[in-house]
Design an enzyme around this catalytic site. Structure first.
Site, PDB file in Angstrom:
ATOM      1  N   GLU A 175       0.795  -1.229   0.000  1.00 34.80           N
ATOM      2  CA  GLU A 175       0.000   0.000   0.000  1.00 34.80           C
ATOM      3  C   GLU A 175       0.831   1.285   0.000  1.00 34.80           C
ATOM      4  OE1 GLU A 175      -2.891  -0.078   3.130  1.00 34.80           O
ATOM      5  OE2 GLU A 175      -3.973  -1.754   2.262  1.00 34.80           O
ATOM      6  N   GLU A 363      -5.524  -8.437   1.071  1.00 35.18           N
ATOM      7  CA  GLU A 363      -6.041  -8.133   2.413  1.00 35.18           C
ATOM      8  C   GLU A 363      -7.525  -7.817   2.328  1.00 35.18           C
ATOM      9  OE1 GLU A 363      -4.114  -4.979   4.609  1.00 35.18           O
ATOM     10  OE2 GLU A 363      -2.111  -5.773   4.179  1.00 35.18           O
TER      11      GLU A 363
HETATM   12  C1  FCB Z   1      -3.985  -2.086   5.734  1.00 37.31           C
HETATM   13  C2  FCB Z   1      -2.564  -2.441   6.101  1.00 37.31           C
HETATM   14  C3  FCB Z   1      -2.461  -3.541   7.124  1.00 37.31           C
HETATM   15  C4  FCB Z   1      -3.516  -3.414   8.200  1.00 37.31           C
HETATM   16  C5  FCB Z   1      -4.886  -3.236   7.598  1.00 37.31           C
HETATM   17  C6  FCB Z   1      -5.995  -3.135   8.603  1.00 37.31           C
HETATM   18  O1  FCB Z   1      -4.037  -0.793   5.262  1.00 37.31           O
HETATM   19  O2  FCB Z   1      -1.856  -2.862   4.958  1.00 37.31           O
HETATM   20  O3  FCB Z   1      -1.162  -3.544   7.641  1.00 37.31           O
HETATM   21  O4  FCB Z   1      -3.188  -2.413   9.055  1.00 37.31           O
HETATM   22  O5  FCB Z   1      -4.904  -2.107   6.774  1.00 37.31           O
END
Ligand code: FCB
Length: 452
Positions: A175, A363
């Site tokens: 990210e 994620e």
């Molecule tokens: C994302 C991050 C991860 C975690 C989630 C909730 O932005 O990549 O490390 O904090 O959010």
């Protein structure tokens, strides 16, 4: 009722045999052992020293103690039947000063983690950079210093040389929008820098590092499968007014387009977001080529959608996000709206890029206040969240979009950056006083789902 019976129907088999299933974590959020065995400090260790930077003054010093408990945690991944484990390497554990001397103990640790995965039949997916820049490099300007392209290349070379015989799947960055935006523009994440200049220079250097990292891996390990990961939110205007619609486009350009498009040779989305023109100051001749990358896949990380309204007073963007609680919609403890369709929309959006070959959701997950009652955590809200988002992933798959896999964030509760230990995203609960692990109901649900 209808929704429930639909959720109950979601099955792993619906996604096909090739679909990749996994779970994600990161080094800083789980390892702890911030100073053990020669590890150098990272910007997050430093940031945590500042009063009020982190909720409750929490620190990543111990976190989930994954550094000593990795065997137990990988055994839990195995026990849950999760075939792929995404985690990151800590740059300052491997190179305590960011460059120069290699810390053998750090390398040994990751060999042990990787070996344990492989012996357990779990495929490691490694992120090279998940936000924990060595503090020594930050002293030299960190991501705002163009030298980072050399520091980063060196770090990637060290990692690939060490681990290429064991690891196939690599992600270069986690990210970049978030670590540059929150860390170098808003100052709410490490290293706590604010301002447009630091943001745009960090942004451009991160875009260069994305591509340089990819090329370095491919050069050293031609059969590697390489990607990078992007945060993304489905953006909708608050109303049908032209002003809100344009505002939504600007936020979309910033949050969803500004890192992927230059890598695909499309340049920064300056027509939609004119202030990005200021990035030109940091672009050197030849950078356009240097920025281009051909990834085998991209990871997209989606949690929610954002509703955007025009706002004259917000500098550069003239747009503002309306928080979920203000909108009175169902949201997680992070105040992120539960909006399953967002993940489908994002897969659809990113599938449209010609240069994108495959997409993995690297994620997706939710933080809710968990309660342990008699040793049991009935986190039905998290379970429903995962099911409802997966239904949308399935829809994307059925429409033959480029989606190829899904990783839950996160294996265990962990150090949630500026939110400290307050926000819990795990399939497994951690008692941070005793380090005891307890599988939540959502964890058992994922196990059953994966077992078919
Ligand atoms: C994302 C991050 C991860 C975690 C989630 C909730 O932005 O990549 O490390 O904090 O959010």
């Amino acid at each position: 009722m209808n929704k429930k019976s639909k959720s109950a129907a979601i099955k792993r088999s619906g996604f096909g045999d090739e679909f990749v299933w996994g779970v994600s974590t990161s080094a800083l959020q789980t390892e702890g052992a911030s100073h053990a065995d020669g590890k150098g400090p990272s910007i997050w260790d430093e940031f945590a020293k500042g009063k009020k930077n982190i909720l409750n003054n929490d620190s990543p010093e111990i976190a989930c103690d994954f550094y000593t408990k990795y065997k137990e945690d990988i055994a839990l991944v195995k026990m849950l039947g999760i075939p792929n484990f995404r985690f990151s390497l800590s740059w300052s554990r491997i190179l305590p000063d960011g460059i120069g001397t290699i810390n053998k103990k750090g390398i040994e640790f990751y060999h042990k983690v990787i070996d344990t995965c492989i012996e357990s039949g779990i495929e490691p997916w490694i992120t090279l950079y998940h936000w924990d820049l060595p503090e020594t490099l930050q002293q030299k300007g960190g991501w705002t210093n163009r030298e980072i392209i050399n520091w980063f290349e060196h770090y990637v070379e060290v990692c690939i040389k060490e681990f290429k015989s064991k690891v196939k799947n690599w992600m270069v960055l986690n990210e970049p929008m978030v670590f540059t935006g929150a860390g170098y523009f808003l100052g709410v994440h490490a290293p706590g820098k604010k301002g447009i200049g630091s943001f745009l220079s960090a942004m451009h250097h991160a875009v260069l590092c994305q591509a340089i990292g990819l090329r370095t891996i491919k050069k050293m390990q031609p059969d590697a499968i390489v990607g990078t990961t992007y945060s993304c939110s489905f953006i909708t205007p608050q109303s049908d007014s032209e002003r809100d619609k344009q505002a939504a486009k600007r936020i979309d350009a910033l949050l969803n387009r500004s890192f992927i498009e230059p890598s695909l040779g499309l340049g920064y989305p300056m027509e939609t977001l004119p202030f990005l023109k200021k990035v030109e100051k940091y672009i050197k001749p030849g950078d356009e080529e240097l920025m281009r990358a051909e990834f085998d896949f991209i990871g997209i990380q989606n949690y929610t959608r954002e509703v955007v309204a025009y706002n004259f007073f917000i500098p550069f963007l003239k747009a503002k996000l309306i928080p979920a609680d203000k909108r009175k919609v169902f949201h997680t403890q992070m105040d992120w709206e539960v909006y399953p369709e967002a993940i489908y929309q994002m897969v659809k959006k990113f599938s449209k890029y010609k240069g994108v070959k495959k997409i993995f959701i690297t994620e997706n997950g939710a933080s809710f206040p968990d309660e342990i009652i008699d040793g049991i955590i009935t986190d039905t809200a998290r379970e429903n969240f995962l099911k409802s988002y997966l239904e949308q992933v399935l829809k994307a798959k059925q429409e033959e979009l480029k989606i190829k896999g899904y990783f839950v964030w996160s294996l265990t509760d962990n150090f949630e950056w500026a939110e400290g230990y307050h926000q819990r995203f795990g399939l497994i609960h951690i008692d941070f006083n005793t380090q005891q692990r307890t599988i939540k109901k959502s964890g058992y649900w994922y196990k059953d789902f994966l077992a078919g």
